[in-house]
Design an enzyme around this catalytic site. Structure first.
Site, mmCIF file in Angstrom:
data_model
loop_
_atom_site.group_PDB
_atom_site.id
_atom_site.type_symbol
_atom_site.label_atom_id
_atom_site.label_comp_id
_atom_site.label_asym_id
_atom_site.label_seq_id
_atom_site.Cartn_x
_atom_site.Cartn_y
_atom_site.Cartn_z
ATOM 1 N N GLU A 32 12.700 0.343 -6.318
ATOM 2 C CA GLU A 32 11.894 -0.882 -6.415
ATOM 3 C C GLU A 32 12.255 -1.583 -7.710
ATOM 4 O OE1 GLU A 32 7.606 -0.457 -6.272
ATOM 5 O OE2 GLU A 32 7.383 -2.630 -6.136
ATOM 6 N N CYS A 235 5.215 -2.560 -3.858
ATOM 7 C CA CYS A 235 4.411 -3.788 -3.934
ATOM 8 C C CYS A 235 5.294 -5.021 -4.023
ATOM 9 C CB CYS A 235 3.467 -3.720 -5.122
ATOM 10 S SG CYS A 235 2.198 -2.477 -4.885
ATOM 11 N N ASN A 366 3.818 -2.185 3.354
ATOM 12 C CA ASN A 366 3.824 -1.230 2.255
ATOM 13 C C ASN A 366 2.390 -0.915 1.858
ATOM 14 O OD1 ASN A 366 4.868 0.200 -0.206
ATOM 15 N ND2 ASN A 366 3.672 -1.408 -1.191
ATOM 16 N N GLU A 367 1.939 0.242 2.195
ATOM 17 C CA GLU A 367 0.598 0.726 1.862
ATOM 18 C C GLU A 367 -0.456 -0.393 1.908
ATOM 19 O OE1 GLU A 367 0.194 1.147 -2.919
ATOM 20 O OE2 GLU A 367 1.425 2.722 -2.051
HETATM 21 O O1 AHR Z 1 5.860 2.972 -7.074
HETATM 22 C C1 AHR Z 1 5.056 2.061 -7.739
HETATM 23 C C2 AHR Z 1 4.063 1.379 -6.815
HETATM 24 O O2 AHR Z 1 3.171 2.319 -6.310
HETATM 25 C C3 AHR Z 1 4.639 0.751 -5.582
HETATM 26 O O3 AHR Z 1 5.085 -0.528 -5.803
HETATM 27 C C4 AHR Z 1 3.489 0.735 -4.634
HETATM 28 O O4 AHR Z 1 3.906 0.821 -3.291
HETATM 29 C C5 AHR Z 1 2.646 1.883 -5.076
HETATM 30 O O5 AHR Z 1 1.336 1.528 -5.242
#
Ligand code: AHR
Length: 648
Positions: A32, A235, A366-367
C-alpha cells in the site's frame, strides 16, 4: 540438535505420511502507498513534486513548489511562479514558469528530492522534462547533479527552442557519491521558460525497467518470494471520499497524463507507480497480481481526520455512475488479460507488454462497513464480473477485524452471494495469535476460501519485537495447517520510510539508502522460502507440560512437503523462556538419516532489529543429519525451520 541448557520439559512430535493438499501460494505481500512506500519509496523517481501538483489538499504544509528552490547565484535575478494556462495535459494542470531577468552566476530551480537525493559515483541517471519557451529567444538549460553544498557531480544540457510543450531527455553520470544530492536546472539566457514533469531516475532500476522501481527495495520484496502481491491498498484503494477512490485508469499511460491524487495518508500520489508498473513488478518477481478495486463506496473513515467522526464517512457512488464504474472494473480485466488487439489490451501493449498479465484474482472492497449501500454496489460489481469473466475469482471483504458486526455481516453476505473468497484483516496483540491458533480449524471446508489480507501482531508501543514475530510465526503454522481454507496471507503494511511513517509496525523500514528488515520480515521470508503444497499431519504429545503457569500454549508447529523438491519442512515455534526438548518422530517419512538444514531465529523476546543499528536477531542456518527419530531442543523464544531433503 541438543542444547547444553537442560530443557524445562519434553514433548514428542510425530509427523505422519498422510499428505493433504494446501495452497501453494499461501504467503504473499500486501503493498500500500502508505508511509511513503511508493513516491519516495519503491518508485525510483528521485525528484519530489516533479509535476508541481503538490497542494495543501495533500498536506496542509505543502504547495506547488514544495521541494523546489529558486536559485539565484552571484547576482543572478529571477522568479518562479506556478501557472496553469495550457498545461502539458489537463490531468496535470500546474507547471513552473521560470523568469530570468539577470543571469549572473546562474538562475534556475533545484529539487532536493525526498529528504535529499542519493547519488552513486559512476552511475547513470536519466533526466526528462517538458519545456516550452514563454518568451522570445531560446534556452540552453544546464542540468546538473550537485551536493547540498553546490559541488558539481555531473552536468549536461538541454536545448529548448519551441513555444510548444516538448519532452526532452538527457543522461548524467554522477562523479561522486552524495547522500543529500540535488538536481539543478539553470537557464542559459534571460527570458521566461515553462517547465513541468521534471524527472530524474537512476538507470539501474529493478530489472532495469523504465519508470521503474528502486532496485534494492524491490529486491528486498523479491527476496522473500511473495507468491502474490496485493495492491494498491488498503484504505488507499477505497479512498478518503468518493473523489479520492483509486481509479486505475488514471494511473496508466505516459506519466504526464496520469492524474495525481492526494493520498489518504496525508501526502501525495504522483501515480508514477501505477497499474502497469504493479503488474510488471508482479511478473518480474513471479507473484500473482492481486489488485483491489473499491466496491463503489469510499472508506468509512472518510473525512474523519478533520471531523473526528470515525466510521461514519462511507458513501456510495450515485447509482447513475455505477454502470461506468462497473465498466472500469471490467476494463481492468481486459487491460490485464485481453488480447493486444482489444481496446484495453492495446493500451497494455502500447506500454510495452503485449502478452497478458494473467490476472486471476480481483479484490472488490477493502474492509468496508457492511451496509446496504455497500452490499448493493458490491453485488452489482460482482455479478457483472462473474457474468463476463467467470474465470476471475472475486475476493469480497468482511470488515477490519477478526470478529464483530462487519465480520459477521460480511460473512453472512458472502454466504448469501456465494462468494468464492473473502479478505479478512486483523491487527491484534501477540497473545491473540497464540490464543487463537485454532481460529481457522472451525471454518467450513466447503464455504468461501480465505485471504488473510492484512495481519500483524501489535506488541507494546507497536514495536517489531521478536515476541511479535514469533506470534506471527506461530499463527503461520496454523495458516499452513489450514492451508485448504486459507489460500493467501499477507503481513501488513509492507514498507515504512524512516521518519515518514503514518503506521507502525511495518515489515521493512528504509530510507533513501538503507534497508532495514524487521525480525517479522525474517519470519515471513523463512515461511515463504520454506513453503509447501502438502500438509503432513503432526501431533504433539505432552504439550501441556510445556505450558506457562497460567496454562498458555508456548508451542506451535507444522510440517509441510514441497513437492517440487520433495523436501519435508518442519516449523517449530516456542515462546518459552527455557529450551523445550522435542523427540521428533519422522519414522513414517524417513527410513534412514537424511541431510537437512536447520534455520533458527531466536533471542530476547523484546529484541528488535532497529533501523540504523546492526540487527540483533537474524536467522542462523546449520547443516545436520536428521534420523527417523531424533531429539531436538527448541531454543527459548525461537522459530526453527528444519528442512529435510528426502531425495538424493
Ligand atoms: O495496513 C494499514 C491499513 O490498515 C490499511 O490501509 C487498512 O486496510 C487497514 O485498516
Amino acid at each position: 540438535m541438543v542444547s547444553a541448557q537442560v530443557p524445562a520439559a519434553g514433548i514428542r512430535i510425530e509427523v505422519r505420511n498422510a499428505p493433504k493438499p494446501i495452497s501453494p501460494d499461501l504467503f504473499g505481500a500486501f503493498f500500500e502507498d502508505l508511509n511513503f512506500a511508493a513516491d519516495g519509496g519503491l518508485y525510483a523517481e528521485l525528484v519530489q513534486n516533479r509535476s508541481f501538483e503538490y497542494s495543501a489538499a495533500d498536506n496542509k504544509e505543502w504547495n506547488s513548489l514544495t521541494s523546489w528552490q529558486l536559485i539565484e547565484r552571484d547576482g543572478g535575478k529571477g522568479a518562479v511562479t506556478v501557472e496553469s494556462e495550457k498545461p502539458v495535459h489537463p490531468n496535470n494542470p500546474h507547471y513552473a514558469r521560470l523568469g530570468v531577468s539577470s543571469l549572473g552566476g546562474g538562475v534556475g530551480l533545484s529539487n532536493s528530492g525526498y529528504d535529499g537525493i542519493v547519488l552513486k559515483s559512476g552511475e547513470a541517471y536519466d533526466v526528462s522534462l517538458h519545456a516550452r519557451l514563454s518568451s522570445a529567444g531560446h534556452q540552453k538549460l544546464a542540468i546538473q547533479l550537485e551536493t547540498e553544498d553546490g559541488a558539481a557531480l555531473g552536468e549536461t544540457s538541454i536545448e529548448v527552442q519551441s513555444t510548444e510543450w516538448t519532452r526532452h531527455t538527457a543522461t548524467l553520470r554522477a562523479t561522486a557519491d552524495a547522500k543529500q544530492g540535488r538536481l539543478v536546472i539553470l537557464a542559459g539566457a534571460t527570458g521566461s521558460i515553462d517547465l513541468d514533469v521534471i524527472s530524474l531516475f537512476p538507470q539501474k532500476t529493478f530489472r532495469n525497467r523504465r519508470n521503474g522501481l528502486r532496485a534494492d527495495l524491490a529486491q528486498a520484496i523479491a527476496d522473500f518470494k511473495p507468491r502474490f502481491v496485493r495492491f494498491p491498498g488498503g484504505c488507499l484503494a477505497h479512498g478518503d471520499g468518493l473523489d479520492n477512490m483509486y481509479r486505475w485508469k488514471e494511473t496508466i499511460g505516459p506519466i504526464e497524463t496520469r492524474k495525481a491524487q492526494r493520498n489518504i495518508w496525508r501526502y501525495h500520489q504522483s501515480l508514477g507507480l501505477g497499474y502497469f508498473e504493479y503488474f510488471q513488478f508482479c511478473q518480474d518477481i513471479g507473484a500473482k497480481p492481486l489488485p483491489v478495486v473499491p466496491a463503489g463506496v469510499c472508506c468509512q473513515n472518510s473525512g474523519a481526520a478533520k471531523t473526528g467522526k470515525w466510521g461514519q464517512g462511507q458513501q456510495g457512488l450515485p447509482m447513475d455512475q455505477m454502470p461506468a464504474y462497473i465498466q472500469d472494473v471490467l476494463d481492468l480485466i481486459e487491460y490485464a488479460n485481453g488480447p493486444a488487439t482489444s481496446t484495453w489490451g492495446a493500451k497494455r501493449a502500447a506500454a510495452g507488454h503485449p502478452e497478458p498479465f494473467n490476472l486471476k484474482y480481483l479484490g472488490v472492497g477493502n474492509e468496508d462497513h457492511i451496509t446496504p449501500v455497500f452490499e448493493e454496489r458490491f453485488k452489482m460489481i460482482h455479478d457483472a464480473i462473474k457474468a463476463k469473466h467467470p474465470e476471475i475469482t472475486v475476493i469480497g471483504t468482511v470488515g477490519p477485524a477478526h470478529s464483530g458486526r462487519d465480520y459477521d455481516a460480511g460473512w453472512a453476505f458472502c454466504r448469501a452471494e456465494k462468494l468464492e473468497m473473502v479478505d479478512e484483516h486483523y491487527y491484534v496483540a501477540p497473545d491473540w495469535f497464540w490464543d487463537n491458533l485454532g481460529y481457522y480449524d472451525k471454518y467450513d471446508r466447503t464455504g468461501a476460501k480465505v485471504y488473510l489480507g492484512e495481519y500483524a501482531a501489535h506488541d507494546k508501543d507497536r514495536k517489531s519485537t521478536l515476541r511479535s514475530a514469533l506470534a506471527e510465526a506461530a499463527y503461520m503454522t496454523s495458516l499452513e495447517r489450514n492451508g485448504d481454507v486459507v489460500l493467501f496471507a499477507s503481513y501488513a503494511p509492507l514498507l515504512g520510510k524512516h521518519r515518514r511513517t503514518q503506521w507502525r509496525p511495518d515489515l521493512i523500514y528504509f530510507d533513501n539508502s538503507t534497508i532495514s528488515p524487521t525480525i517479522n520480515y525474517e519470519v515471513q521470508k523463512l515461511f515463504s522460502l520454506n513453503a509447501g503444497d502438502a500438509l503432513l499431519p503432526l501431533t504433539i504429545q505432552d504439550e501441556a507440560a510445556t505450558r506457562s503457569a497460567d496454562g498458555k500454549t508456548q508451542l506451535a508447529a507444522s510440517c509441510v512437503r514441497d513437492s517440487a523438491s520433495g523436501d519435508l519442512i518442519l516449523k517449530l515455534v516456542s515462546r518459552s523462556n527455557t529450551p523445550i526438548r522435542a523427540q521428533l518422530d519422522l519414522s513414517g517419512l524417513l527410513d534412514a538419516p537424511s541431510p537437512a538444514s536447520c534455520t533458527v531465529l531466536s533471542g530476547d523476546a523484546s529484541a528488535e532489529n532497529v533501523f540504523g543499528q546492526p540487527p540483533v536477531v537474524l536467522p542462523a542456518t546449520s547443516s545436520l543429519q536428521v534420523a527417523p527419530t531424533t531429539s531436538y531442543d527448541l531454543p527459548p523464544n525461537s522459530l526453527s525451520v528444519i528442512r529435510v531433503r528426502t531425495k538424493a
